[in-house]
Design an enzyme around this catalytic site. Structure first.
Site, PDB file in Angstrom:
ATOM      1  N   ARG A 101       0.896  -1.242  -0.030  1.00 29.22           N
ATOM      2  CA  ARG A 101       0.127  -0.093  -0.056  1.00 29.22           C
ATOM      3  C   ARG A 101       0.830   1.214   0.031  1.00 29.22           C
ATOM      4  O   ARG A 101       1.486   1.521   1.052  1.00 29.22           O
ATOM      5  CB  ARG A 101      -0.926  -0.118   1.123  1.00 29.22           C
ATOM      6  CG  ARG A 101      -1.789   1.052   1.347  1.00 29.22           C
ATOM      7  CD  ARG A 101      -2.690   1.276   2.403  1.00 29.22           C
ATOM      8  NE  ARG A 101      -3.608   0.207   2.506  1.00 29.22           N
ATOM      9  CZ  ARG A 101      -4.417  -0.368   3.729  1.00 29.22           C
ATOM     10  NH1 ARG A 101      -4.035   0.472   4.782  1.00 29.22           N
ATOM     11  NH2 ARG A 101      -5.316  -0.751   3.521  1.00 29.22           N
ATOM     12  N   ARG A 144      -4.557   3.205  17.243  1.00 31.37           N
ATOM     13  CA  ARG A 144      -5.284   2.488  16.131  1.00 31.37           C
ATOM     14  C   ARG A 144      -4.721   3.361  15.021  1.00 31.37           C
ATOM     15  O   ARG A 144      -4.159   4.463  14.885  1.00 31.37           O
ATOM     16  CB  ARG A 144      -6.569   2.589  16.585  1.00 31.37           C
ATOM     17  CG  ARG A 144      -7.517   1.496  15.856  1.00 31.37           C
ATOM     18  CD  ARG A 144      -7.183   0.178  16.452  1.00 31.37           C
ATOM     19  NE  ARG A 144      -8.245  -1.001  16.016  1.00 31.37           N
ATOM     20  CZ  ARG A 144      -8.390  -1.459  14.803  1.00 31.37           C
ATOM     21  NH1 ARG A 144      -7.651  -1.242  13.929  1.00 31.37           N
ATOM     22  NH2 ARG A 144      -9.335  -2.279  14.914  1.00 31.37           N
ATOM     23  N   LYS A 145      -5.221   2.823  13.829  1.00 33.90           N
ATOM     24  CA  LYS A 145      -5.295   3.590  12.430  1.00 33.90           C
ATOM     25  C   LYS A 145      -5.810   5.057  12.818  1.00 33.90           C
ATOM     26  O   LYS A 145      -6.666   5.393  13.802  1.00 33.90           O
ATOM     27  CB  LYS A 145      -6.044   3.007  11.403  1.00 33.90           C
ATOM     28  CG  LYS A 145      -7.351   3.244  11.473  1.00 33.90           C
ATOM     29  CD  LYS A 145      -8.360   2.114  10.514  1.00 33.90           C
ATOM     30  CE  LYS A 145      -8.197   3.071   8.892  1.00 33.90           C
ATOM     31  NZ  LYS A 145      -9.015   1.980   8.001  1.00 33.90           N
ATOM     32  N   GLY A 155     -16.804  -5.858   1.685  1.00 36.06           N
ATOM     33  CA  GLY A 155     -16.837  -7.400   1.822  1.00 36.06           C
ATOM     34  C   GLY A 155     -17.058  -7.747   3.426  1.00 36.06           C
ATOM     35  O   GLY A 155     -17.547  -8.813   3.678  1.00 36.06           O
ATOM     36  N   CYS A 169     -14.499  -0.634   4.351  1.00 37.87           N
ATOM     37  CA  CYS A 169     -13.386  -0.103   3.610  1.00 37.87           C
ATOM     38  C   CYS A 169     -14.257   0.446   2.323  1.00 37.87           C
ATOM     39  O   CYS A 169     -13.780   1.373   1.790  1.00 37.87           O
ATOM     40  CB  CYS A 169     -12.225  -0.960   3.433  1.00 37.87           C
ATOM     41  SG  CYS A 169     -11.574  -1.693   4.557  1.00 37.87           S
ATOM     42  N   GLY A 170     -15.167  -0.311   1.944  1.00 39.79           N
ATOM     43  CA  GLY A 170     -16.036   0.233   0.608  1.00 39.79           C
ATOM     44  C   GLY A 170     -16.844   1.409   0.893  1.00 39.79           C
ATOM     45  O   GLY A 170     -17.609   1.921   0.131  1.00 39.79           O
TER      46      GLY A 170
END
Ligand code: SRM
Ligand code: SF4
Length: 522
Positions: free
Chosen positions: A67, A181-182, A441, A446-447
């Site tokens: 990434r 975390r992110k 998914g 994420c989408g």
């Protein structure tokens, strides 16, 4: 780091981070390359490598994902060509995906090639550092920054400055490699909030403020904090009640990150995103701490922000603010690129534009700086048959996360299914306007199904008493002006029964009509 960070009971992630910083693997790449992925320490391979943007894929062991970081979604033709060269050698295993954060991920990467890949990256100024795990993700900015005649602020420079500060110019910065975390940051520069500011942990929204006795209008940003999606909880960002001048944006980012790093909750990873700290403290205390960290008071938010347009998708041909120049938005079906596509895009950006390529959070491509005189030839390029400037209305707004092909969290396959589903729907119904359909998914989102007109989240449904691939359906996501999140309206629809359900939703809510042959059958 404060006591709060060191005293908490440690989950497995905090434990391995405290044993060895993620970034430490940077110095061990040559060794990993020589011993191979199977002989590597498991934690280095499956977790710490993510600090370099290298992701072990349990679905395709030995074939890693990389990434990148592409601040503001901008990449040069030379950089794109390098990405093409990297994946080309992997044959059918090599591909790339444009992500929902204006970024690119590469597939098929072998560990033995990493030292060479990083050298190539360095040569063209690319970095993948700190793009995974407990780090700040790719920083998004307006995809038409510097091109749009109506923009309020050109976000490019600020986004680059923030990335450079957080990553130490792409070399890695231990100050920010151990967040709880992110962390997502976005800066909107136009009137249409093309970055989905509201779903970021920290976002900057254009806003004018009256300053001084004469009441002159000064440009700056209202600050939003705490937006995030996770399997456990999804929340839109809330106002910090702060307005910052552009020159203070980097300092605010650093202060917010330091406060989060030193005080964020770490015991339970399900509750470690920034919003959970804001919940615990209250936004006023959080604001006070940020100002204290900055060493100067924060101004109150401007009463109004400048987001007053519907969101644009930038697909098609548009005039730039520079006379005689245009930007061309190409639709990339579900963001998937192969080496040849990358080479072609690089060539076209050089031949027709200025060698620059931009990416959007809808996983599409923009080629800027195309003179009027070059337009006709560009539009006749064969690549545009696949990467259209005028896709059909259903495909146009399609976004999909990675799904089961490569992601082990996935409950269903997404990208191919998304394309097949809209192709079937397009045979049944016609629409007069695009409908934004987002596939994701699993509940990690994420989408971004919550920002879509129709969001589809993978789940396991039941049919005839048996578990089958299914989706939960989200609706009501509003982007641009008055953005707000959609919610789940139908649960557990088996994928094999989805088409009639979507057809009816399109007819009922989006003005779709049946095509003639279908209407006759009905
Ligand atoms: Fe994501 C984890 C892919 C945008 C929320 N995300 C993952 C992993 C790394 C899981 C894994 O290791 O397999 C996925 C990698 C799969 C693969 O092989 O590609 C993954 N996320 C993606 C991408 C590629 C989806 C896409 O197809 O575009 C996006 C990469 C963005 C980038 O360039 O950095 C991506 N992920 C997002 C977004 C959307 C956004 O940022 O606007 C979200 C929701 C927003 C948010 O984070 O608040 C998102 N991803 C997650 C989560 C849930 C986070 C949480 O707090 O629980 C996870 C799981 C986790 O981190 O534990 C996750
Ligand atoms: Fe993987 Fe789930 Fe994210 Fe899709 S939403 S990329 S399936 S983690």
């Amino acid at each position: 780091m404060t006591e709060a960070t060191t005293k908490v009971s440690q989950n497995k992630f905090e434990k391995f981070k405290s044993e060895k910083d993620g970034l430490a693997v940077k110095a061990e790449l040559e060794q990993f390359a020589s011993i191979g992925w199977e002989a590597m320490d498991e934690t280095d391979r499956e977790h710490r490598l993510k600090w370099l943007g290298v992701f072990f894929r349990p679905v395709t062991p030995g074939k890693f994902m990389m990434r990148l970081r592409l601040p503001n979604g901008i990449i040069t033709s030379a950089q794109m060509r390098v990405l093409g060269e990297v994946i080309e050698r992997y044959g059918d295993d090599g591909s790339g995906d444009i992500t929902t954060r204006q970024n690119i991920q590469l597939r098929g990467i072998r560990i033995e090639d990493l030292p060479n890949i990083f050298n190539k990256f360095k040569g063209v100024g690319l970095t993948s550092i700190q793009s995974g795990m407990d780090n700040v993700r790719n920083i998004t900015g307006d995809p038409v920054a510097g091109l749009d005649a109506d923009e309020l602020y050109d976000t490019r420079e600020l986004v680059s400055q923030i990335q450079d500060a957080i990553t130490n110019n792409g070399e890695g910065n231990p100050e920010f490699t151990n967040l709880p975390r992110k962390f997502n940051i976005a800066i909107a520069g136009g009137r249409d909030n093309s970055v989905h500011a509201e779903i970021n942990d920290l976002a900057f929204i254009p806003a004018y403020k009256r300053v001084g006795e004469a009441g002159a209008q000064e440009f700056g940003f209202n600050v939003l904090v705490g937006g995030f999606f996770s399997a456990k909880r999804c929340d839109a960002a809330i106002p910090l009640d702060a307005w910052v001048a552009p020159e203070d944006v980097v300092a605010v980012c650093i202060a917010v990150l330091e406060v989060y790093r030193d005080n964020g909750l770490r015991a339970n990873r399900q509750k470690s995103r920034l919003m959970w700290l804001i919940d615990e403290w209250g936004v006023d205390k959080f604001r006070t701490q940020v100002a204290k960290q900055m060493g100067k008071p924060l101004a109150n938010a401007a009463p109004e922000d400048e987001i007053d347009w519907e969101k644009r998708d930038h697909i098609g041909v548009y005039r730039q603010k520079q006379a005689g120049l245009n930007y061309i938005g190409l639709h990339i079906p579900v963001g998937r690129l192969y080496a040849q596509d990358m080479f072609e895009l690089a060539r076209m950006a050089e031949v027709y534009g200025s060698g620059e390529i931009r990416l959007s959070v809808e996983q599409n491509v923009i080629i800027p700086n195309v003179p009027d005189s070059r337009l006709e030839t560009l539009l006749a390029e064969p690549l545009l048959e696949r990467f259209s400037i005028n896709p059909d209305t259903l495909t146009r707004g399609l976004v999909s996360c990675t799904g089961a092909q490569f992601c082990n969290f996935a409950l269903i396959e997404t990208k191919n299914r998304a394309l097949e589903e809209v192709a079937s729907l397009a045979q049944e119904v016609q629409l007069t306007r695009p409908v934004r359909i987002h596939w994701t998914g699993c509940p990690n989102s994420c989408g971004q199904p919550q920002v879509a007109d129709i969001g589809l989240m993978g789940t396991k449904a039941r049919k005839n008493g048996k578990p089958v691939d299914g989706v939960d359906i989200y609706m009501g996501g509003k982007v641009g002006k008055d953005a707000h999140l959609g919610t789940c309206v139908i649960k557990g629809v088996p994928c094999e029964d989805l088409q009639p359900v979507l057809r009816d939703l399109l007819i009922e809510h989006f003005g779709a009509t049946l095509k003639k042959s279908e209407a006759l059958v009905a």
